[in-house]
Design an enzyme around this catalytic site. Structure first.
Site, PDB file in Angstrom:
ATOM      1  N   THR A  22       2.558  -0.973  -0.645  1.00 50.01           N
ATOM      2  CA  THR A  22       3.380   0.098  -0.065  1.00 50.01           C
ATOM      3  C   THR A  22       4.815  -0.352   0.157  1.00 50.01           C
ATOM      4  O   THR A  22       5.733   0.472   0.140  1.00 50.01           O
ATOM      5  CB  THR A  22       2.781   0.610   1.257  1.00 50.01           C
ATOM      6  OG1 THR A  22       2.585  -0.495   2.160  1.00 50.01           O
ATOM      7  CG2 THR A  22       1.443   1.292   1.016  1.00 50.01           C
ATOM      8  N   ARG A  30      -5.438   6.382  -0.497  1.00 53.12           N
ATOM      9  CA  ARG A  30      -6.427   6.785   0.499  1.00 53.12           C
ATOM     10  C   ARG A  30      -5.833   7.700   1.557  1.00 53.12           C
ATOM     11  O   ARG A  30      -6.525   8.492   2.168  1.00 53.12           O
ATOM     12  CB  ARG A  30      -7.042   5.551   1.163  1.00 53.12           C
ATOM     13  CG  ARG A  30      -7.965   4.744   0.270  1.00 53.12           C
ATOM     14  CD  ARG A  30      -8.520   3.542   0.999  1.00 53.12           C
ATOM     15  NE  ARG A  30      -9.473   2.816   0.191  1.00 53.12           N
ATOM     16  CZ  ARG A  30      -9.151   1.920  -0.728  1.00 53.12           C
ATOM     17  NH1 ARG A  30      -7.881   1.644  -0.945  1.00 53.12           N
ATOM     18  NH2 ARG A  30     -10.075   1.291  -1.420  1.00 53.12           N
ATOM     19  N   HIS A 114     -10.577  -5.497  -7.375  1.00 59.45           N
ATOM     20  CA  HIS A 114     -10.863  -4.091  -7.672  1.00 59.45           C
ATOM     21  C   HIS A 114     -10.387  -3.675  -9.061  1.00 59.45           C
ATOM     22  O   HIS A 114     -10.271  -2.478  -9.333  1.00 59.45           O
ATOM     23  CB  HIS A 114     -10.245  -3.202  -6.596  1.00 59.45           C
ATOM     24  CG  HIS A 114     -10.841  -3.396  -5.238  1.00 59.45           C
ATOM     25  ND1 HIS A 114     -11.884  -2.632  -4.752  1.00 59.45           N
ATOM     26  CD2 HIS A 114     -10.569  -4.298  -4.261  1.00 59.45           C
ATOM     27  CE1 HIS A 114     -12.210  -3.041  -3.537  1.00 59.45           C
ATOM     28  NE2 HIS A 114     -11.430  -4.056  -3.222  1.00 59.45           N
ATOM     29  N   CYS A 143     -13.591   5.191 -31.306  1.00 61.40           N
ATOM     30  CA  CYS A 143     -15.027   5.382 -31.525  1.00 61.40           C
ATOM     31  C   CYS A 143     -15.521   6.709 -30.956  1.00 61.40           C
ATOM     32  O   CYS A 143     -16.684   7.072 -31.143  1.00 61.40           O
ATOM     33  CB  CYS A 143     -15.819   4.225 -30.911  1.00 61.40           C
ATOM     34  SG  CYS A 143     -15.989   4.310 -29.101  1.00 61.40           S
ATOM     35  N   ASN A 206       0.546  -8.426   8.885  1.00 55.06           N
ATOM     36  CA  ASN A 206       0.161  -7.040   8.619  1.00 55.06           C
ATOM     37  C   ASN A 206       0.888  -6.129   9.598  1.00 55.06           C
ATOM     38  O   ASN A 206       1.103  -6.498  10.758  1.00 55.06           O
ATOM     39  CB  ASN A 206      -1.362  -6.863   8.776  1.00 55.06           C
ATOM     40  CG  ASN A 206      -1.852  -5.545   8.228  1.00 55.06           C
ATOM     41  OD1 ASN A 206      -1.642  -5.235   7.055  1.00 55.06           O
ATOM     42  ND2 ASN A 206      -2.508  -4.747   9.058  1.00 55.06           N
TER      43      ASN A 206
END
Length: 240
Positions: A22, A30, A114, A143, A206
């Protein structure tokens, strides 16, 4: 204190989460509630159910995310981590993010828990393509199989090899630094505790408090990651 630990640690691991992205201007999907997703839950669109039963919205959602990815770029924090890796200050980066900014900034030894939004692959033959094909309205392999983003969807398990690599580096860590993660998502939130049990120092940078703050040796809140890493980098230069 963190600068000192970085200097003496022989094996430093960095774990990054959404807060790292961010700061580059990339929205956390989310919490995306505006525009196209104001009446739809992004978590439901990023799922195996949507892939099978709601494919038009699935495609639109990932077209949006891939376009947004191209509008952003790695920030100073990504660049500093890449530089620290080249200098041997940081050994591994484990990330919960799928933006590929760490590699774009020049980092190596990046474990993407992830997956990556930089590539898509065929569900049938597993051929890998650049995700730009989604922007150009190309959704099928030569394919005939459907091309899907190479990310872990809701309803899928994380790749075993990535988990094993992350576990391995966490066990070897003498210092583990969390950058921009709420530490709410398993199994990534177990890595700092694993490192701690093996004698590692543990730091959290954080914006908001996390559930593991009480276990950390250093906690820094309400500051941009790039700013904190820049200050540490300047201290490392002074002390050289």
């Amino acid at each position: 204190m963190l600068t000192k630990w970085l200097k003496v640690s022989q094996y430093t691991v960095v774990l990054t989460g959404a807060g790292m992205s961010t700061e580059s201007g990339l929205p956390d999907f989310r919490s995306a509630k505006a525009g196209l997703w104001s009446k739809k839950n992004p978590q439901q669109l990023a799922s195996t159910f949507a892939l099978k039963h709601n494919r038009d919205d699935f495609i639109s959602f990932y077209q949006y995310r891939i376009r947004t990815l191209h509008e952003c770029k790695p920030h100073l924090g990504h660049m500093i981590l890449a530089k620290w890796q080249k200098r041997g200050i940081v050994q591994n980066i484990v990330t919960q993010n799928v933006d590929g900014f760490h590699k774009q900034a020049g980092s190596e030894n990046v474990i993407e828990l992830h997956g990556s939004l930089r590539t898509i692959h065929c569900q049938r033959c597993h051929q890998v393509y650049d995700s730009d094909l989604y922007i150009h309205e190309q959704f099928h392999c030569t394919c005939g199989g459907f091309l899907r983003p190479s990310v872990v969807l809701f309803g899928e398990s994380l790749p075993i090899d990535a988990i094993e690599q992350a576990w391995s580096v966490a066990q070897k860590a003498e210092l583990l630094i969390v950058l921009g993660s709420s530490l709410q998502v398993s199994p990534a939130n177990q890595l700092p505790l694993l490192a701690k049990r093996n004698g590692s120092k543990f730091a959290i940078i954080n914006m908001e408090p996390t559930e593991l703050d009480e276990w950390a040796d250093v906690v820094i809140h309400h500051r941009k990651i790039g700013d904190v890493l820049r200050e540490i980098d300047e201290q490392l230069k002074v002390e050289e």
